[in-house]
Design a protein around this motif. Structure first.
Motif, PDB file in Angstrom:
ATOM      1  N   LYS A   9       0.830  -1.203   0.000  1.00  0.00           N
ATOM      2  CA  LYS A   9       0.000   0.000   0.000  1.00  0.00           C
ATOM      3  C   LYS A   9       0.871   1.262   0.000  1.00  0.00           C
ATOM      4  O   LYS A   9       0.573   2.227  -0.702  1.00  0.00           O
ATOM      5  CB  LYS A   9      -0.938  -0.012   1.210  1.00  0.00           C
ATOM      6  CG  LYS A   9      -2.071  -1.006   1.072  1.00  0.00           C
ATOM      7  CD  LYS A   9      -2.884  -1.186   2.324  1.00  0.00           C
ATOM      8  CE  LYS A   9      -3.424   0.085   2.889  1.00  0.00           C
ATOM      9  NZ  LYS A   9      -4.362  -0.142   4.012  1.00  0.00           N
ATOM     10  N   GLN A  52      -9.232   1.739  -3.970  1.00  0.00           N
ATOM     11  CA  GLN A  52     -10.281   2.242  -3.093  1.00  0.00           C
ATOM     12  C   GLN A  52      -9.762   2.344  -1.659  1.00  0.00           C
ATOM     13  O   GLN A  52     -10.020   3.323  -0.954  1.00  0.00           O
ATOM     14  CB  GLN A  52     -11.508   1.321  -3.154  1.00  0.00           C
ATOM     15  CG  GLN A  52     -12.698   1.847  -2.410  1.00  0.00           C
ATOM     16  CD  GLN A  52     -13.319   3.044  -3.105  1.00  0.00           C
ATOM     17  OE1 GLN A  52     -13.322   3.147  -4.314  1.00  0.00           O
ATOM     18  NE2 GLN A  52     -13.841   3.970  -2.300  1.00  0.00           N
ATOM     19  N   GLU A  53      -9.019   1.362  -1.252  1.00  0.00           N
ATOM     20  CA  GLU A  53      -8.453   1.358   0.105  1.00  0.00           C
ATOM     21  C   GLU A  53      -7.435   2.493   0.266  1.00  0.00           C
ATOM     22  O   GLU A  53      -7.366   3.127   1.321  1.00  0.00           O
ATOM     23  CB  GLU A  53      -7.787  -0.002   0.361  1.00  0.00           C
ATOM     24  CG  GLU A  53      -7.516  -0.289   1.791  1.00  0.00           C
ATOM     25  CD  GLU A  53      -7.082  -1.729   2.026  1.00  0.00           C
ATOM     26  OE1 GLU A  53      -6.204  -1.914   2.878  1.00  0.00           O
ATOM     27  OE2 GLU A  53      -7.600  -2.655   1.360  1.00  0.00           O
ATOM     28  N   SER A  56      -9.233   5.814   0.861  1.00  0.00           N
ATOM     29  CA  SER A  56      -9.766   5.847   2.224  1.00  0.00           C
ATOM     30  C   SER A  56      -8.648   6.098   3.237  1.00  0.00           C
ATOM     31  O   SER A  56      -8.783   6.937   4.139  1.00  0.00           O
ATOM     32  CB  SER A  56     -10.477   4.526   2.526  1.00  0.00           C
ATOM     33  OG  SER A  56     -10.933   4.505   3.848  1.00  0.00           O
ATOM     34  N   ASP A  57      -7.541   5.394   3.096  1.00  0.00           N
ATOM     35  CA  ASP A  57      -6.402   5.573   4.004  1.00  0.00           C
ATOM     36  C   ASP A  57      -5.838   6.989   3.901  1.00  0.00           C
ATOM     37  O   ASP A  57      -5.494   7.602   4.912  1.00  0.00           O
ATOM     38  CB  ASP A  57      -5.286   4.578   3.692  1.00  0.00           C
ATOM     39  CG  ASP A  57      -5.633   3.151   4.059  1.00  0.00           C
ATOM     40  OD1 ASP A  57      -6.686   2.910   4.691  1.00  0.00           O
ATOM     41  OD2 ASP A  57      -4.832   2.255   3.689  1.00  0.00           O
TER      42      ASP A  57
END
Length: 182
Positions: A9, A52-53, A56-57
């Protein structure tokens, strides 16, 4: 969350913030981490789920940093300067706003990702509006002024992206200090 997942990520976020949304491919992330792209799939169902994650993060991290640096500040001028400082810090790290990269990607971003970017921008505009509640302002309604301020910061960061000095961001920061009379 596994260390590998977190590292992936982080790599994807850095690739997007330094380049474009397209730079966050499973192949490139695997290459940077020294694993096969098929191993990246073990950690994320697909690229859209990863992206998408990331949005959000990013939103959570951005507002946590913003609240941390403004926790003891009530002056609208100083709060806006702190906000501008976050954008200047991004320039110093040679990074763009992650949500700006998604917005610039157009149809490459999914509808859910574009919605998440709009949510981030609305939240940022609301933060600016709340900051301006105690300020004496130019004769422009707070919601419109908040949109102008967010647009000015995002646009200045984009235009200063490949420049050695953040001249547009610095000018925007100086302009922000002229908006309030306290």
């Amino acid at each position: 969350m596994s260390d590998t997942r977190q590292q992936l990520k982080q790599i994807a976020t850095e690739q997007i913030r330094r380049h474009t949304l397209h730079a966050a491919s499973f192949r490139e992330m695997g290459k940077v981490l020294g694993i096969k792209s098929s191993s990246v799939h073990y950690h994320f169902d697909n690229r859209d789920a990863l992206l998408q994650e990331l949005v959000s993060d990013y939103e959570q991290d951005f507002f946590a940093r913003l609240e941390e640096c403004c926790a003891d500040i009530s002056s609208p001028r100083q709060r806006l300067q702190q906000l501008a400082g976050l954008f200047i810090d991004s320039h110093q790290q040679q990074q763009q706003c992650l949500c700006l990269a998604f917005a610039a990607a157009g149809d490459e971003a999914s509808a859910e990702q574009r919605l998440a970017v709009q949510q981030f921008l609305r939240r940022l505009e609301e933060w600016v509006e709340d900051t301006l509640l105690r300020a004496h302002l130019l004769p422009l309604a707070r919601p419109e002024l908040a949109r102008v301020i967010v647009s000015a910061l995002e646009g200045a960061l984009l235009l200063d992206r490949d420049q050695p000095q953040p001249l547009r961001l610095q000018a925007t920061s100086q302009w922000l200090s002229t908006l309030t009379r306290l």
